[in-house]
Scaffold this motif. Sequence first.
Motif, PDB file in Angstrom:
ATOM      1  N   ARG A   1      28.968  39.723  29.966  1.00  0.00           N
ATOM      2  CA  ARG A   1      28.252  39.866  31.230  1.00  0.00           C
ATOM      3  C   ARG A   1      27.082  40.832  31.068  1.00  0.00           C
ATOM      4  O   ARG A   1      27.109  41.732  30.235  1.00  0.00           O
TER       5      ARG A   1
ATOM      6  N   ALA B   1      38.909  33.993  40.814  1.00  0.00           N
ATOM      7  CA  ALA B   1      37.873  33.984  39.777  1.00  0.00           C
ATOM      8  C   ALA B   1      37.332  32.595  39.539  1.00  0.00           C
ATOM      9  O   ALA B   1      36.132  32.384  39.423  1.00  0.00           O
ATOM     10  N   SER B   2      38.202  31.607  39.464  1.00  0.00           N
ATOM     11  CA  SER B   2      37.741  30.272  39.116  1.00  0.00           C
ATOM     12  C   SER B   2      37.504  29.386  40.317  1.00  0.00           C
ATOM     13  O   SER B   2      36.896  28.330  40.191  1.00  0.00           O
TER      14      SER B   2
ATOM     15  N   ARG C   1      31.639  44.403  29.655  1.00  0.00           N
ATOM     16  CA  ARG C   1      32.331  43.609  30.668  1.00  0.00           C
ATOM     17  C   ARG C   1      32.190  42.134  30.304  1.00  0.00           C
ATOM     18  O   ARG C   1      31.112  41.671  29.926  1.00  0.00           O
TER      19      ARG C   1
ATOM     20  N   ILE D   1      37.294  32.724  29.472  1.00  0.00           N
ATOM     21  CA  ILE D   1      37.255  31.281  29.681  1.00  0.00           C
ATOM     22  C   ILE D   1      38.328  30.646  28.800  1.00  0.00           C
ATOM     23  O   ILE D   1      38.442  30.979  27.609  1.00  0.00           O
TER      24      ILE D   1
ATOM     25  N   ASP E   1      33.725  37.815  30.984  1.00  0.00           N
ATOM     26  CA  ASP E   1      34.530  36.804  31.656  1.00  0.00           C
ATOM     27  C   ASP E   1      35.408  36.146  30.601  1.00  0.00           C
ATOM     28  O   ASP E   1      35.010  36.021  29.436  1.00  0.00           O
TER      29      ASP E   1
ATOM     30  N   THR F   1      36.955  29.328  33.890  1.00  0.00           N
ATOM     31  CA  THR F   1      36.879  30.790  33.885  1.00  0.00           C
ATOM     32  C   THR F   1      38.070  31.319  34.659  1.00  0.00           C
ATOM     33  O   THR F   1      38.189  31.094  35.869  1.00  0.00           O
TER      34      THR F   1
ATOM     35  N   SER G   1      33.013  35.687  27.470  1.00  0.00           N
ATOM     36  CA  SER G   1      31.611  35.510  27.834  1.00  0.00           C
ATOM     37  C   SER G   1      31.057  36.860  28.284  1.00  0.00           C
ATOM     38  O   SER G   1      31.541  37.443  29.260  1.00  0.00           O
TER      39      SER G   1
ATOM     40  N   GLN H   1      46.803  39.605  36.379  1.00  0.00           N
ATOM     41  CA  GLN H   1      45.839  39.076  35.418  1.00  0.00           C
ATOM     42  C   GLN H   1      46.444  38.979  34.026  1.00  0.00           C
ATOM     43  O   GLN H   1      46.113  38.064  33.267  1.00  0.00           O
TER      44      GLN H   1
ATOM     45  N   ARG I   1      37.187  37.292  35.627  1.00  0.00           N
ATOM     46  CA  ARG I   1      35.796  37.726  35.621  1.00  0.00           C
ATOM     47  C   ARG I   1      35.705  39.252  35.572  1.00  0.00           C
ATOM     48  O   ARG I   1      36.556  39.951  36.114  1.00  0.00           O
ATOM     49  N   ASN I   2      34.666  39.713  34.925  1.00  0.00           N
ATOM     50  CA  ASN I   2      34.313  41.144  34.940  1.00  0.00           C
ATOM     51  C   ASN I   2      35.443  42.033  34.413  1.00  0.00           C
ATOM     52  O   ASN I   2      35.768  43.055  34.998  1.00  0.00           O
TER      53      ASN I   2
ATOM     54  N   THR J   1      35.918  42.386  41.139  1.00  0.00           N
ATOM     55  CA  THR J   1      36.603  41.135  40.853  1.00  0.00           C
ATOM     56  C   THR J   1      37.745  40.962  41.833  1.00  0.00           C
ATOM     57  O   THR J   1      38.563  41.858  42.006  1.00  0.00           O
TER      58      THR J   1
END
Length: 260
Positions: free
Chosen positions: A227, A241-242, A150, A154, A152, A173, A225, A209, A176-177, A236
């Motif tokens: 997790r 997310a950001s 999983r 960016i 993120d 970001t 990134s 997304q 996420r996830n 999520t």
Amino acid sequence: MSPARIIILLVALVAGIGAAMLISKPSQAPAPAARIEAAPTVPVLVAAADIPVGNVVAAADLRWLDWPLASVPSGVVRKDEAPQAEQELTGQVARYGMLAAEPIRREKLIKTDGTGFLSAVLPSGMRAVAISTDSRGANTAGGFILPNDRVDVIVTMKGPAVEGEGEAFLSETILRNMRVLAIGQNVQERNGEKVVVGETATLEVDPGQAESLFRAQKMGTLTLSLRSLKDAGQATTPGTASEGALTIVKYGVTLRSTSQ
């Protein structure tokens, strides 16, 4: 002959007769061994060899193994319930890796009907989107991101120059996830490899997304990134997310945060 000799002869004669009777007496038969009945078994379909995820199952990959009836796991394929299971499952694709002698479960296989592996395993309503990554691993946690991890996502882009500071960069970001479906052409960790290197990372996303990813790829550079497994199950929330935050970074040093 003296009476003493007669007595000795009689004693010897009696002893000889007794010894002969003992020798001629049949030996006692050994006690019969305890009869042990084998526990009932049932043939269970198992993997004849390791089956990696994404592999098309061949007939040689499957075999029947006698399994103690009292300990047959629930959900496995039994010959008394599905005698034609070998023919039925041959040609299906492994959704998960299986080890040799592991009982076959139908939920670990999927019938693709000629479609690709990723389209077959994607949940309904989800999309697979590939993003460019640095093959040296600079954009993917040093190359240690593997399929099913999983992450993120960016995005880093050039921002407005900061007065007196020169050129600056913005990082945000955007997702996420996200579940990693593949790194390059690899959809699993193979042969005990701890690093999987590829030019692309394929993520499982919903349609909204996916649009965010396409926009972000045009705006700047995408970085993954990794997790922790401990928070990988956190849900999520799309669009939050950001939380509208941007971080301005210059030469790797955070200068300040702004809101969109």
